[in-house]
Design an enzyme around this catalytic site. Structure first.
Site, short mmCIF file in Angstrom:
data_model
loop_
_atom_site.label_atom_id
_atom_site.label_comp_id
_atom_site.label_asym_id
_atom_site.label_seq_id
_atom_site.Cartn_x
_atom_site.Cartn_y
_atom_site.Cartn_z
N HIS A 143 -3.08 -3.98 -0.34
CA HIS A 143 -1.86 -3.27 0.04
C HIS A 143 -2.10 -2.29 1.18
CE1 HIS A 143 2.31 -2.81 -0.72
NE2 HIS A 143 2.25 -3.13 -2.01
N ARG A 144 -3.35 -2.03 1.54
CA ARG A 144 -3.63 -1.14 2.66
C ARG A 144 -3.34 -1.81 4.00
NH1 ARG A 144 -9.77 0.26 1.34
NH2 ARG A 144 -9.69 -2.01 1.11
#
Length: 515
Positions: A486-487
């Site tokens: 998700h980064r």
């Protein structure tokens, strides 16, 4: 005069820090040639043969089969040059100079002046750590030196004493080998203890690393087994049979010991006599996390610790994709070619999707706090082998078509099956495709292969009721799941990637836009 050289476990590359001894290829007393493989080791990446960069007589080995050694630990020692009184059927292998002695007499001016600049040449070493590089000396026939032909003094501690004198020449540490020049003072060198029971000196006839691991875990000496396979090959059934026999023997010994101790044991009112079953409960089995299993455990734990992952999934109608594959493989004439697998088609779909969504072909530099988008796609695919789960990598997958990707997957899969993948073929991936449908399951939440940013999972393709063109029909349906970091992106980007993959599965003609 002679030189006793200590050969250490070399750095095998790819950041590996340790290796497990699988099989010794030489015994104490054997004559080895330069670059001759002396031991087979298993790392977290692959199984490799380690050649010795020196020629001479093996005087000691360090570590039994199954022992795990860190890089830089001593593997064996080799006496280079012919000690006094040595008799062999042929010349002892020496260095490039061809001299029988490892150095000039102690105290000579020429010896002391040149010891620093030509230590490797005088000791007959090449400095190699992998087979096929450097010195091109032909492999000499392996032969054993009778112990009584070495000029030595046997000791009660089981060591071999070579008559030599330590000179003041500097010690060379090149290529991970420690060199000590010796002449006439007794230098003890450890010799492996002699087994009481007779065992064969020939290599153990075992092919499968799984069989070796099983035997090590249960302390089974493979040299004492008679294989039931072709040409005496030891199979897993032979090891299982030996394990059962050992367990039955141990159980009988335990019962005998308990029966002998019963008359002098605790009183009838004591807890020990009231619950004999509790004291005879089997102990839990402990399996070391090492080798491939240990590497997988470390990488998955690191992935779960460092990567904030999320998963999305979708069902797709793969009927058209299966029809296209059948048509491709049924083609004849000039358009005919090698068979194309479903995995190859899915891999080609992944490379097309990554071209549209490059955020998922990236990694995160935590120290610099930067997202690094990678220029090329090196596609990994999960493969289950006897040694455990491995992820071979198809290099430059973005430049290949489905046929080329399929051929490379087939080649790497065969190498994985035989345990011959090199560390370079197992590292450097940028995106992973995991086809867990081969295990008969529909869905999963894959763990990202650190330090990558995403992994696509594919379930089994099976007939299911599906609404097709407004009517209920039986179609070939597959579940696709995407786990992503998700980064590197938000859910919109991940959803767009997965939707594009599903569209290509349902309508393969979509791929024509990118061909």
């Amino acid at each position: 005069m002679a030189q006793v050289l200590e050969f250490k476990l070399p750095d095998l590359g790819e950041g590996l820090t340790e290796a497990e001894i699988v099989r010794w290829l030489v015994e104490v007393g054997d004559v080895v040639a330069i670059d001759q493989p002396v031991v087979e080791v298993e790392t977290a990446k692959a199984m490799v043969e380690v050649p010795c960069p020196y020629g001479g007589v093996v005087t000691a080995r360090f570590g039994e089969e199954g022992t795990e050694l860190p890089v830089g630990s001593p593997l064996l020692t080799v006496a280079v040059g012919a000690p006094e009184g040595l008799e062999t059927s042929g010349p002892v292998p020496t260095g490039p100079s061809g001299a029988r002695n490892g150095s000039a007499p102690s105290g000579s001016a020429s010896s002391s002046s040149s010891s620093g600049s030509s230590a490797t040449e005088s000791s007959g070493g090449s400095g190699n750590v992998l087979v096929g590089y450097g010195t091109g000396a032909p492999a000499a026939r392996r032969r054993r030196i009778r112990p009584d032909r070495l000029d030595r003094t046997p000791t009660l501690s089981g060591t071999l004493t070579v008559e030599a004198t330590v000179s003041e020449a500097p010690v060379s540490e090149a290529a991970g080998v420690s060199v000590t020049e010796v002449s006439s003072t007794a230098v003890p060198v450890a010799v492996a203890p002699v087994a009481v029971a007779p065992v064969s000196d020939w290599p153990v006839p075992v092919v499968s690393p799984l069989v070796r691991r099983l035997a090590r875990q249960h302390d089974i000496d493979l040299r004492r087994l008679t294989g039931s396979g072709p040409d005496g090959l030891i199979l897993r059934a032979d090891v299982d049979r030996a394990i059962r026999q050992a367990e039955e023997t141990e159980a009988a010994r335990t019962r005998t010991a308990q029966a002998a101790a019963a008359p002098t044991g605790a009183s009838p009112a004591s807890p020990a006599s009231a619950s004999p079953a509790a004291s005879a409960a089997p102990a839990a089995e402990r399996i070391p996390l090492r080798g491939v299993r240990g590497a997988v455990a470390d990488k998955l734990s690191r992935s779960r610790t460092e990567i904030p992952d999320a998963t999305c999934w979708v069902d797709a109608d793969a009927t058209e994709l299966m029809a296209v594959r059948a048509a491709m493989n049924a083609a004849t004439g000039p358009s005919a070619g090698p068979k194309v697998s479903v995995l190859a088609l899915l891999a080609r779909i992944c490379t097309a999707a990554l071209a549209r969504f490059p955020e998922l072909n990236s990694t995160v530099d935590t120290e610099a706090r930067e997202i690094v988008r990678l220029p090329g796609v090196h596609l990994g695919f999960a493969a289950q082998t006897e040694r455990g789960l491995v992820v071979p990598v198809v290099r430059d997958a973005h430049t290949r078509n489905a046929e080329s990707i399929g051929a490379e997957i087939a080649r790497l899969t065969e190498l994985a099956r035989t345990g011959k993948l090199s560390p370079a073929q197992l590292t450097g991936g940028t995106f992973t495709l995991n086809n867990y449908g081969v295990f008969g399951v529909d869905g999963s939440t894959p763990i990202i292969n650190h330090p990558e940013a995403a992994m696509l999972g594919v379930g089994r393709i099976m007939p299911k009721p599906w609404v097709h063109q407004g009517e209920l029909a039986v179609r070939q349906v597959v579940q696709l799941s995407l786990t992503f970091d998700h980064r590197v992106c938000d859910g919109g980007t991940a959803g767009g990637f997965l939707r594009y993959v599903a569209d290509c599965v349902e309508q393969p003609a979509v791929l024509l836009r990118t061909l």
